[in-house]
Motif scaffolding. Structure first.
Motif, PDB file in Angstrom:
ATOM      1  N   GLN A  25       1.004  -1.152  -0.076  1.00  0.00           N
ATOM      2  CA  GLN A  25      -0.067   0.083  -0.058  1.00  0.00           C
ATOM      3  C   GLN A  25       1.008   1.173  -0.138  1.00  0.00           C
ATOM      4  O   GLN A  25       1.895   1.183   0.720  1.00  0.00           O
ATOM      5  CB  GLN A  25      -0.855  -0.030   1.317  1.00  0.00           C
ATOM      6  CG  GLN A  25      -1.841  -1.192   1.476  1.00  0.00           C
ATOM      7  CD  GLN A  25      -2.702  -0.884   2.547  1.00  0.00           C
ATOM      8  OE1 GLN A  25      -2.271  -0.592   3.548  1.00  0.00           O
ATOM      9  NE2 GLN A  25      -4.114  -0.867   2.454  1.00  0.00           N
ATOM     10  N   SER A  27       1.004   5.500   1.015  1.00  0.00           N
ATOM     11  CA  SER A  27       0.318   6.706   1.596  1.00  0.00           C
ATOM     12  C   SER A  27       0.203   7.775   0.769  1.00  0.00           C
ATOM     13  O   SER A  27       0.786   7.633  -0.685  1.00  0.00           O
ATOM     14  CB  SER A  27       1.065   7.096   2.619  1.00  0.00           C
ATOM     15  OG  SER A  27       2.121   7.628   2.328  1.00  0.00           O
ATOM     16  N   GLY A  28      -0.706   8.606   0.957  1.00  0.00           N
ATOM     17  CA  GLY A  28      -0.857   9.836   0.056  1.00  0.00           C
ATOM     18  C   GLY A  28       0.216  10.626   0.206  1.00  0.00           C
ATOM     19  O   GLY A  28       1.102  10.833   0.993  1.00  0.00           O
ATOM     20  N   ALA A  58      -0.085   4.478  -6.617  1.00  0.00           N
ATOM     21  CA  ALA A  58      -1.038   4.037  -6.040  1.00  0.00           C
ATOM     22  C   ALA A  58      -2.267   3.824  -7.175  1.00  0.00           C
ATOM     23  O   ALA A  58      -2.108   4.487  -8.190  1.00  0.00           O
ATOM     24  CB  ALA A  58      -1.505   5.085  -5.034  1.00  0.00           C
ATOM     25  N   ARG A  60      -5.136   4.835  -6.763  1.00  0.00           N
ATOM     26  CA  ARG A  60      -6.179   5.850  -6.813  1.00  0.00           C
ATOM     27  C   ARG A  60      -5.523   7.053  -6.201  1.00  0.00           C
ATOM     28  O   ARG A  60      -4.646   6.755  -5.336  1.00  0.00           O
ATOM     29  CB  ARG A  60      -7.468   5.481  -6.711  1.00  0.00           C
ATOM     30  CG  ARG A  60      -7.755   5.233  -5.158  1.00  0.00           C
ATOM     31  CD  ARG A  60      -9.044   5.199  -4.717  1.00  0.00           C
ATOM     32  NE  ARG A  60      -9.294   4.408  -3.329  1.00  0.00           N
ATOM     33  CZ  ARG A  60      -9.056   5.045  -2.488  1.00  0.00           C
ATOM     34  NH1 ARG A  60      -9.062   6.442  -2.158  1.00  0.00           N
ATOM     35  NH2 ARG A  60      -9.199   4.857  -1.043  1.00  0.00           N
ATOM     36  N   VAL A  61      -5.909   8.088  -6.508  1.00  0.00           N
ATOM     37  CA  VAL A  61      -5.517   9.350  -5.551  1.00  0.00           C
ATOM     38  C   VAL A  61      -6.175   9.249  -4.075  1.00  0.00           C
ATOM     39  O   VAL A  61      -7.139   9.122  -3.952  1.00  0.00           O
ATOM     40  CB  VAL A  61      -5.784  10.641  -6.259  1.00  0.00           C
ATOM     41  CG1 VAL A  61      -5.608  11.712  -5.227  1.00  0.00           C
ATOM     42  CG2 VAL A  61      -5.362  10.921  -7.651  1.00  0.00           C
ATOM     43  N   VAL A  62      -5.203   9.619  -3.131  1.00  0.00           N
ATOM     44  CA  VAL A  62      -5.348   9.445  -1.732  1.00  0.00           C
ATOM     45  C   VAL A  62      -5.042  10.786  -1.223  1.00  0.00           C
ATOM     46  O   VAL A  62      -4.259  11.272  -1.621  1.00  0.00           O
ATOM     47  CB  VAL A  62      -4.997   8.210  -0.967  1.00  0.00           C
ATOM     48  CG1 VAL A  62      -5.791   6.929  -1.694  1.00  0.00           C
ATOM     49  CG2 VAL A  62      -3.654   8.188  -1.039  1.00  0.00           C
ATOM     50  N   GLY A  63      -5.711  11.276   0.046  1.00  0.00           N
ATOM     51  CA  GLY A  63      -5.316  12.211   0.847  1.00  0.00           C
ATOM     52  C   GLY A  63      -4.135  12.069   1.763  1.00  0.00           C
ATOM     53  O   GLY A  63      -3.640  10.717   1.732  1.00  0.00           O
ATOM     54  N   ASN A  65      -3.336  11.225   4.832  1.00  0.00           N
ATOM     55  CA  ASN A  65      -3.586  10.462   6.153  1.00  0.00           C
ATOM     56  C   ASN A  65      -4.234   9.331   5.443  1.00  0.00           C
ATOM     57  O   ASN A  65      -4.695   8.413   6.463  1.00  0.00           O
ATOM     58  CB  ASN A  65      -4.310  11.112   7.104  1.00  0.00           C
ATOM     59  CG  ASN A  65      -3.424  12.376   7.738  1.00  0.00           C
ATOM     60  OD1 ASN A  65      -2.664  12.170   7.982  1.00  0.00           O
ATOM     61  ND2 ASN A  65      -4.462  13.466   8.096  1.00  0.00           N
ATOM     62  N   GLU A  66      -4.383   9.093   4.265  1.00  0.00           N
ATOM     63  CA  GLU A  66      -4.809   7.732   3.647  1.00  0.00           C
ATOM     64  C   GLU A  66      -3.772   6.872   3.144  1.00  0.00           C
ATOM     65  O   GLU A  66      -2.749   7.210   2.787  1.00  0.00           O
ATOM     66  CB  GLU A  66      -5.998   8.053   2.764  1.00  0.00           C
ATOM     67  CG  GLU A  66      -7.059   8.827   3.266  1.00  0.00           C
ATOM     68  CD  GLU A  66      -7.995   9.085   2.071  1.00  0.00           C
ATOM     69  OE1 GLU A  66      -9.190   8.707   1.992  1.00  0.00           O
ATOM     70  OE2 GLU A  66      -7.632  10.021   1.219  1.00  0.00           O
ATOM     71  N   ARG A  67      -4.184   5.503   3.090  1.00  0.00           N
ATOM     72  CA  ARG A  67      -3.283   4.660   2.293  1.00  0.00           C
ATOM     73  C   ARG A  67      -4.194   3.836   1.326  1.00  0.00           C
ATOM     74  O   ARG A  67      -5.615   3.810   1.451  1.00  0.00           O
ATOM     75  CB  ARG A  67      -2.791   3.373   3.019  1.00  0.00           C
ATOM     76  CG  ARG A  67      -1.655   3.850   4.045  1.00  0.00           C
ATOM     77  CD  ARG A  67      -1.196   2.467   4.720  1.00  0.00           C
ATOM     78  NE  ARG A  67      -1.203   2.978   6.033  1.00  0.00           N
ATOM     79  CZ  ARG A  67      -0.657   2.063   7.243  1.00  0.00           C
ATOM     80  NH1 ARG A  67      -0.856   0.706   6.605  1.00  0.00           N
ATOM     81  NH2 ARG A  67      -0.889   2.208   8.234  1.00  0.00           N
ATOM     82  N   VAL A  68      -3.849   3.345   0.043  1.00  0.00           N
ATOM     83  CA  VAL A  68      -4.581   2.804  -1.032  1.00  0.00           C
ATOM     84  C   VAL A  68      -3.412   1.744  -1.495  1.00  0.00           C
ATOM     85  O   VAL A  68      -2.172   1.601  -1.464  1.00  0.00           O
ATOM     86  CB  VAL A  68      -4.753   3.670  -2.003  1.00  0.00           C
ATOM     87  CG1 VAL A  68      -3.671   4.560  -2.593  1.00  0.00           C
ATOM     88  CG2 VAL A  68      -5.712   3.136  -2.821  1.00  0.00           C
TER      89      VAL A  68
END
Length: 81
Positions: A25, A27-28, A58, A60-63, A65-68
């Protein structure tokens, strides 16, 4: 084999293989961190290099404090083929 694949360290290739196996994963953010099996990868610089080289991204695009889930690009798959 591409020149970038020849330059990759064993650690970088192992990180790419983990992502290829569905275990990674990101992080953003502009300098994302890689997590493998939910744990932070210890080599942030290699993660940044792989992302900036276009081998890893990633899904998709994430913020911030997020993980993808992470995925390999075509170049990333070629690098570990």
């Amino acid at each position: 084999m591409t020149s970038i694949a020849q330059e990759l360290s064993g650690r970088a290739k192992a990180m790419l293989r983990a992502v290829a196996a569905g275990r990674g994963q990101l992080s953003g953010g502009r300098e994302p961190d890689l997590y493998v099996d939910g744990l932070p990868c210890c080599d942030q610089m290699v993660t940044h290099d792989l992302v900036h080289a276009g081998l890893l991204r990633a899904r998709r695009v994430v913020g911030l404090n997020e993980r993808v889930d992470a995925e390999l690009t075509d170049e990333g798959r070629a690098a570990i083929a």
